[in-house]
Design a protein around this motif. Structure first.
Motif, PDB file in Angstrom:
ATOM      1  N   GLU A 280       0.835  -1.204   0.000  1.00  0.00           N
ATOM      2  CA  GLU A 280       0.000   0.000   0.000  1.00  0.00           C
ATOM      3  C   GLU A 280       0.866   1.248   0.000  1.00  0.00           C
ATOM      4  O   GLU A 280       1.962   1.258   0.578  1.00  0.00           O
ATOM      5  N   VAL A 281       0.384   2.277  -0.676  1.00  0.00           N
ATOM      6  CA  VAL A 281       1.038   3.581  -0.626  1.00  0.00           C
ATOM      7  C   VAL A 281       0.686   4.252   0.702  1.00  0.00           C
ATOM      8  O   VAL A 281      -0.483   4.331   1.088  1.00  0.00           O
ATOM      9  N   LEU A 282       1.706   4.728   1.412  1.00  0.00           N
ATOM     10  CA  LEU A 282       1.475   5.446   2.666  1.00  0.00           C
ATOM     11  C   LEU A 282       1.434   6.956   2.474  1.00  0.00           C
ATOM     12  O   LEU A 282       0.684   7.657   3.147  1.00  0.00           O
ATOM     13  N   LEU A 283       2.269   7.438   1.543  1.00  0.00           N
ATOM     14  CA  LEU A 283       2.398   8.894   1.382  1.00  0.00           C
ATOM     15  C   LEU A 283       3.006   9.190   0.030  1.00  0.00           C
ATOM     16  O   LEU A 283       3.896   8.478  -0.442  1.00  0.00           O
ATOM     17  N   VAL A 284       2.521  10.256  -0.591  1.00  0.00           N
ATOM     18  CA  VAL A 284       3.143  10.807  -1.796  1.00  0.00           C
ATOM     19  C   VAL A 284       3.492  12.253  -1.496  1.00  0.00           C
ATOM     20  O   VAL A 284       2.636  13.021  -1.054  1.00  0.00           O
ATOM     21  N   SER A 285       4.757  12.622  -1.682  1.00  0.00           N
ATOM     22  CA  SER A 285       5.162  13.988  -1.338  1.00  0.00           C
ATOM     23  C   SER A 285       6.187  14.509  -2.328  1.00  0.00           C
ATOM     24  O   SER A 285       6.789  13.745  -3.097  1.00  0.00           O
ATOM     25  N   TRP A 295       8.080  11.724  -4.250  1.00  0.00           N
ATOM     26  CA  TRP A 295       8.511  10.620  -3.409  1.00  0.00           C
ATOM     27  C   TRP A 295       7.271   9.804  -3.100  1.00  0.00           C
ATOM     28  O   TRP A 295       6.281  10.321  -2.573  1.00  0.00           O
ATOM     29  N   VAL A 296       7.310   8.528  -3.417  1.00  0.00           N
ATOM     30  CA  VAL A 296       6.211   7.617  -3.111  1.00  0.00           C
ATOM     31  C   VAL A 296       6.707   6.643  -2.050  1.00  0.00           C
ATOM     32  O   VAL A 296       7.649   5.883  -2.279  1.00  0.00           O
ATOM     33  N   TYR A 297       6.075   6.696  -0.882  1.00  0.00           N
ATOM     34  CA  TYR A 297       6.467   5.836   0.244  1.00  0.00           C
ATOM     35  C   TYR A 297       5.480   4.677   0.359  1.00  0.00           C
ATOM     36  O   TYR A 297       4.267   4.892   0.453  1.00  0.00           O
ATOM     37  N   LEU A 298       6.024   3.463   0.350  1.00  0.00           N
ATOM     38  CA  LEU A 298       5.205   2.263   0.492  1.00  0.00           C
ATOM     39  C   LEU A 298       5.259   1.755   1.927  1.00  0.00           C
ATOM     40  O   LEU A 298       6.137   2.147   2.702  1.00  0.00           O
ATOM     41  N   ASP A 299       4.347   0.845   2.260  1.00  0.00           N
ATOM     42  CA  ASP A 299       4.378   0.244   3.600  1.00  0.00           C
ATOM     43  C   ASP A 299       5.314  -0.965   3.651  1.00  0.00           C
ATOM     44  O   ASP A 299       5.342  -1.699   4.640  1.00  0.00           O
ATOM     45  N   ILE A 300       6.095  -1.168   2.608  1.00  0.00           N
ATOM     46  CA  ILE A 300       7.123  -2.200   2.575  1.00  0.00           C
ATOM     47  C   ILE A 300       8.394  -1.584   2.003  1.00  0.00           C
ATOM     48  O   ILE A 300       8.320  -0.718   1.120  1.00  0.00           O
ATOM     49  N   GLY A 301       9.534  -1.997   2.531  1.00  0.00           N
ATOM     50  CA  GLY A 301      10.789  -1.421   2.067  1.00  0.00           C
ATOM     51  C   GLY A 301      11.924  -2.427   2.099  1.00  0.00           C
ATOM     52  O   GLY A 301      11.722  -3.647   2.155  1.00  0.00           O
ATOM     53  N   MET A 302      13.123  -1.891   2.101  1.00  0.00           N
ATOM     54  CA  MET A 302      14.314  -2.720   2.023  1.00  0.00           C
ATOM     55  C   MET A 302      14.447  -3.659   3.215  1.00  0.00           C
ATOM     56  O   MET A 302      14.994  -4.753   3.103  1.00  0.00           O
ATOM     57  N   PHE A 303      13.963  -3.233   4.375  1.00  0.00           N
ATOM     58  CA  PHE A 303      14.128  -4.043   5.589  1.00  0.00           C
ATOM     59  C   PHE A 303      12.952  -4.968   5.856  1.00  0.00           C
ATOM     60  O   PHE A 303      12.972  -5.739   6.805  1.00  0.00           O
ATOM     61  N   SER A 304      11.926  -4.884   5.037  1.00  0.00           N
ATOM     62  CA  SER A 304      10.732  -5.708   5.261  1.00  0.00           C
ATOM     63  C   SER A 304      10.428  -6.616   4.079  1.00  0.00           C
ATOM     64  O   SER A 304       9.294  -7.026   3.882  1.00  0.00           O
ATOM     65  N   GLY A 305      11.474  -6.930   3.294  1.00  0.00           N
ATOM     66  CA  GLY A 305      11.298  -7.901   2.225  1.00  0.00           C
ATOM     67  C   GLY A 305      11.942  -7.550   0.906  1.00  0.00           C
ATOM     68  O   GLY A 305      12.200  -8.434   0.087  1.00  0.00           O
ATOM     69  N   ALA A 333      10.334   4.647  -2.020  1.00  0.00           N
ATOM     70  CA  ALA A 333      11.008   4.415  -0.744  1.00  0.00           C
ATOM     71  C   ALA A 333      10.124   3.601   0.186  1.00  0.00           C
ATOM     72  O   ALA A 333       8.903   3.512   0.006  1.00  0.00           O
ATOM     73  N   GLY A 334      10.789   3.001   1.192  1.00  0.00           N
ATOM     74  CA  GLY A 334      10.090   2.228   2.194  1.00  0.00           C
ATOM     75  C   GLY A 334       9.698   3.088   3.384  1.00  0.00           C
ATOM     76  O   GLY A 334       9.999   4.280   3.446  1.00  0.00           O
ATOM     77  N   PRO A 335       9.066   2.487   4.403  1.00  0.00           N
ATOM     78  CA  PRO A 335       8.473   3.242   5.497  1.00  0.00           C
ATOM     79  C   PRO A 335       9.392   3.475   6.684  1.00  0.00           C
ATOM     80  O   PRO A 335       9.034   4.220   7.598  1.00  0.00           O
TER      81      PRO A 335
END
Length: 389
Positions: A280-285, A295-305, A333-335
């Motif tokens: 899921e997208v958390l934030l677009v800024s 910047w599109v921030y997802l609820d998954i990132g480098m440390f979560s898979g 980017a991740g969260p």
């Protein structure tokens, strides 16, 4: 979201349609990897047809989900385990001890003893000290010596951390024999994502030279372990798995016409395309009003898979419910609160301009090295959920 989305080939659509249908029909509280066991089985069968007489040992580290292991047991697969925990997972899934090899060349003595006690007889080594541990804790074990091979054309050559030189391998054969161990053969890894069968030729010739030297020295080797390297598609067309495996085996037969037994250890190439992550997208800024890149921030990132996005090594296909809209570049980017948790920046990712917080995204070909790379809770984010359907 259906399977016929931008960026997918027809073969991709066939592979992921069931997974995408499940994702579309369900909601998830947090990032979730969905893997289609039927797709894993189909890929196993294709590789098995192409590999012919070669025995498949699934590289458990790629994805040890119980549902995957159980399905592969049903298909008749063997398994390559790298730790006691992976051995226990295979046994729990119904694999017999003779179907499991302990393929890590760096093992705890207690884990060797556990494996030996569980009935596992086949181990890997590349150093005298490892042979000493095997002789003490798994007396009479069968050993495959891993060789260092020169860098191939693979996306990620794996030629530094594991293996020994040809000269040392011949010495280790003598050491193993003196310790009551049985050297079955040689193993190597051509490198992850070896995209074309022809890329195996040089490596196979290197190993064949050692094989011939061993025979001349009086060692009767019986097993060639060609390791992994079977590629997965991350958006570009790859040869069908059966054709790829058949061409690799043709090269094996050219260089090893009289080898009694061959085994292969596919991991990524067996499970990657069978899985997709619902996120899921958390934030677009934008960092300032005139910024060209969102910047599109997802609820998954480098440390979560998504650890394999490091250095943008793998560019996963990402689809959304807005793929019919105009797209534009963004930094993905991740969260987490770690500034290194940026997935794609050097080459900005194209995503719909209307994307906003709360929108679902699907990340494709994530069946390998996502759940196993997810942290246990960095920043308090939970590990990646896994569903095998």
């Amino acid at each position: 979201m259906n399977a016929h989305v931008a960026g997918l080939t027809s073969r991709d659509c066939e592979t992921v349609s069931r997974t995408l249908g499940f994702i579309a029909a369900n909601r998830f509280e947090r990032p979730t990897l969905v893997v289609d066991a039927d797709a894993v089985a189909a890929k196993y069968q294709a590789l098995a047809r192409g590999l012919g007489r070669a025995r498949i040992h699934y590289a458990v580290k790629a994805n040890p989900a119980p549902g995957i292991l159980q399905r592969l047991v049903q298909e008749g697969s063997h398994f390559d385990a790298a730790s006691r925990a992976e051995i226990e997972m295979c046994l729990a899934a119904g694999a017999a001890p003779h179907q499991i090899t302990f393929g890590n060349t760096i093992k705890r003595p207690a884990d060797i003893a556990f494996a030996h006690g569980a009935g596992i007889t086949h181990f890997a080594a590349d150093e005298r000290e490892e042979l000493d541990k095997l002789a003490e804790h798994a007396p009479g074990a069968r050993v495959c010596l891993r060789l260092i091979v020169e860098a191939s054309e693979a996306d990620w050559p794996l030629s530094r951390k594991f293996g020994c030189t040809p000269e040392k391998a011949l010495k280790l054969m003598g050491c193993a024999r003196d310790r009551g161990l049985r050297v079955d053969g040689l193993s190597f890894h051509v490198g992850s994502q070896t995209r074309e069968p022809r890329m195996w030729a040089g490596t196979l010739e290197q190993v064949a030279q050692v094989w011939r030297q061993a025979a001349a020295a009086g060692y009767e080797l019986s097993l060639l372990n060609i390791g992994g390297g079977f590629p997965a598609s991350y958006g570009t067309d790859m040869m069908p798995a059966e054709d790829y495996a058949r061409d690799v085996m043709a090269l094996v037969d050219t260089h090893f016409s009289d080898v009694p037994a061959v085994m292969a250890e596919p991991g990524r190439g067996l499970v990657a395309e069978a899985g997709a992550i619902a996120a899921e997208v958390l934030l677009v800024s934008r960092k300032h009003d005139e910024d060209l890149h969102r910047w599109v921030y997802l609820d998954i990132g480098m440390f979560s898979g998504l650890a394999e996005t490091m250095d943008e090594a793998i560019r996963y296909r990402i689809t959304t419910d807005r793929d019919h809209e105009a797209t534009g570049p963004c930094i993905l980017a991740g969260p987490s609160c770690d500034s290194a948790d940026v997935l794609y920046e050097r080459k900005p990712y194209q995503l719909p301009l209307g994307l906003k917080g709360g929108d679902r995204v699907v990340i494709h070909s994530c069946g390998a090295y996502t759940s196993t790379y997810a942290s246990v809770g960095f920043n308090g984010f939970p590990p990646l959920d896994v569903l095998v359907i």
